[in-house]
Design a protein around this motif. Structure first.
Motif, PDB file in Angstrom:
ATOM      1  N   LYS A 158       0.844  -1.194   0.000  1.00  0.00           N
ATOM      2  CA  LYS A 158       0.000   0.000   0.000  1.00  0.00           C
ATOM      3  C   LYS A 158       0.877   1.241   0.000  1.00  0.00           C
ATOM      4  O   LYS A 158       2.098   1.170   0.179  1.00  0.00           O
TER       5      LYS A 158
ATOM      6  N   ASP B  94      -4.166   9.662   1.410  1.00  0.00           N
ATOM      7  CA  ASP B  94      -5.512   9.258   1.028  1.00  0.00           C
ATOM      8  C   ASP B  94      -5.878   9.660  -0.395  1.00  0.00           C
ATOM      9  O   ASP B  94      -7.040   9.591  -0.784  1.00  0.00           O
ATOM     10  N   ARG B  95      -4.854  10.054  -1.189  1.00  0.00           N
ATOM     11  CA  ARG B  95      -5.175  10.483  -2.549  1.00  0.00           C
ATOM     12  C   ARG B  95      -4.473   9.606  -3.580  1.00  0.00           C
ATOM     13  O   ARG B  95      -4.957   8.533  -3.920  1.00  0.00           O
TER      14      ARG B  95
ATOM     15  N   GLN C  49      -5.651   3.170  -3.259  1.00  0.00           N
ATOM     16  CA  GLN C  49      -6.671   4.090  -2.761  1.00  0.00           C
ATOM     17  C   GLN C  49      -6.929   5.270  -3.681  1.00  0.00           C
ATOM     18  O   GLN C  49      -7.918   5.974  -3.531  1.00  0.00           O
TER      19      GLN C  49
ATOM     20  N   THR D  74     -10.202   1.724  -4.870  1.00  0.00           N
ATOM     21  CA  THR D  74     -11.402   2.546  -4.747  1.00  0.00           C
ATOM     22  C   THR D  74     -11.799   3.050  -6.129  1.00  0.00           C
ATOM     23  O   THR D  74     -11.029   2.960  -7.090  1.00  0.00           O
TER      24      THR D  74
ATOM     25  N   ASP E 158     -14.999   3.874  -1.232  1.00  0.00           N
ATOM     26  CA  ASP E 158     -14.068   4.724  -0.493  1.00  0.00           C
ATOM     27  C   ASP E 158     -12.998   3.876   0.177  1.00  0.00           C
ATOM     28  O   ASP E 158     -13.042   2.640   0.146  1.00  0.00           O
ATOM     29  N   ALA E 159     -12.054   4.556   0.828  1.00  0.00           N
ATOM     30  CA  ALA E 159     -10.913   3.868   1.439  1.00  0.00           C
ATOM     31  C   ALA E 159     -11.329   2.995   2.614  1.00  0.00           C
ATOM     32  O   ALA E 159     -10.720   1.944   2.859  1.00  0.00           O
ATOM     33  N   GLU E 160     -12.345   3.413   3.337  1.00  0.00           N
ATOM     34  CA  GLU E 160     -12.804   2.617   4.479  1.00  0.00           C
ATOM     35  C   GLU E 160     -13.323   1.259   4.014  1.00  0.00           C
ATOM     36  O   GLU E 160     -12.979   0.214   4.587  1.00  0.00           O
TER      37      GLU E 160
ATOM     38  N   ASP F  54     -10.371  -0.877   2.804  1.00  0.00           N
ATOM     39  CA  ASP F  54      -9.609  -1.505   3.877  1.00  0.00           C
ATOM     40  C   ASP F  54     -10.320  -2.745   4.413  1.00  0.00           C
ATOM     41  O   ASP F  54      -9.674  -3.758   4.726  1.00  0.00           O
TER      42      ASP F  54
END
Length: 250
Positions: A54, A58-59, A105, A125, A185-187, A190
């Motif tokens: 990873k 967050d972009r 992400q 994402t 989204d990232a959540e 994950d």
């Protein structure tokens, strides 16, 4: 925040390898070397069952090669060494006996697409659009090409390589086989990453290692192939066209 490659050991044999660079997770030579070494080390450790690859932030997942470093290359040897960094990371992913899950992400450009293609299972994402922009700066996706073509096929690889100024969506990448799943989204990403990692970690290590060999069958010549491709890129990066293009895009 300064650039880094770091490793986090999670429970039940799941290990994360994370890289970060403040310039949209671009990869200079030192990070490429550290990333290759981290993958190699994890592959040798018995307690590691599954690896998650990873990037921080967050972009952008990875902006590819560091333009600041590319513009400083002054001879063929230096150019070959730099592009060999990407070759080494891809080959470490290929030869690592542990299955590697990619977490993407955000956008992936150039070498970032190569990383997504080099892992064994990649989740993303809907923001994780992809682009191979190398030809716009007078080079080409030569080193990462075998990994990308292996995942998405020659037709899609050609489309990305030629239509180098436009991003293709994460859904397009999923349809072509680069991403296994695309999340909102990232959540949610994950949760998806950890679910597949935990499931894999509970399976037979011998079966996983054998499966990985099957996945990469026919790629045994990549050590020499990617070295040749690195030299090809190393020559092209010295051109006046590329120097001007790099300075324009920095």
């Amino acid at each position: 925040m300064e650039a880094y490659v770091r490793r986090t050991d999670l429970k039940d044999g799941i290990t994360e390898i994370e890289f970060f660079h403040p310039q949209h997770n671009a990869l200079p030579g030192v990070l490429l070397s550290e990333l290759a070494e981290a993958i190699h080390t994890c592959g040798k450790e018995d307690q590691v069952e599954v690896i998650i690859l990873k990037s921080g932030g967050d972009r952008t997942f990875c902006a590819g090669a560091s333009f600041d470093e590319l513009v400083q290359i002054g001879n063929l040897e230096a150019g070959t060494v730099f592009f060999s960094g990407f070759a080494n990371v891809i080959n470490e992913c290929r030869k690592c006996p542990k299955l590697i899950i990619g977490r993407v992400q955000g956008k992936a450009v150039g070498g970032g697409v190569g990383l997504a293609a080099a892992v064994d299972y990649c989740l993303a994402t809907e923001h994780a659009a992809i682009r191979l922009s190398e030809i716009t700066i007078g080079i080409g996706p030569f080193v990462i090409g075998p990994a990308v073509e292996r995942k998405i096929g020659l037709a899609a690889f050609s489309q990305l390589s030629i239509n180098a100024t436009e991003f293709q969506s994460a859904q397009w990448a999923k349809e072509k086989g680069l991403y296994a799943e695309v999340y909102a989204d990232a959540e949610q990403l994950d949760r998806g990453v950890m679910k597949i990692a935990a499931s894999l970690a509970a399976t037979s290590p011998e079966a996983r290692a054998a499966l990985k060999k099957v996945f990469w069958e026919g790629c045994e010549h990549w050590d020499s192939l990617l070295a040749e491709r690195a030299a090809m890129s190393g020559r092209l990066v010295l051109s006046e066209f590329t120097k001007k293009a790099l300075n324009k895009h920095r």
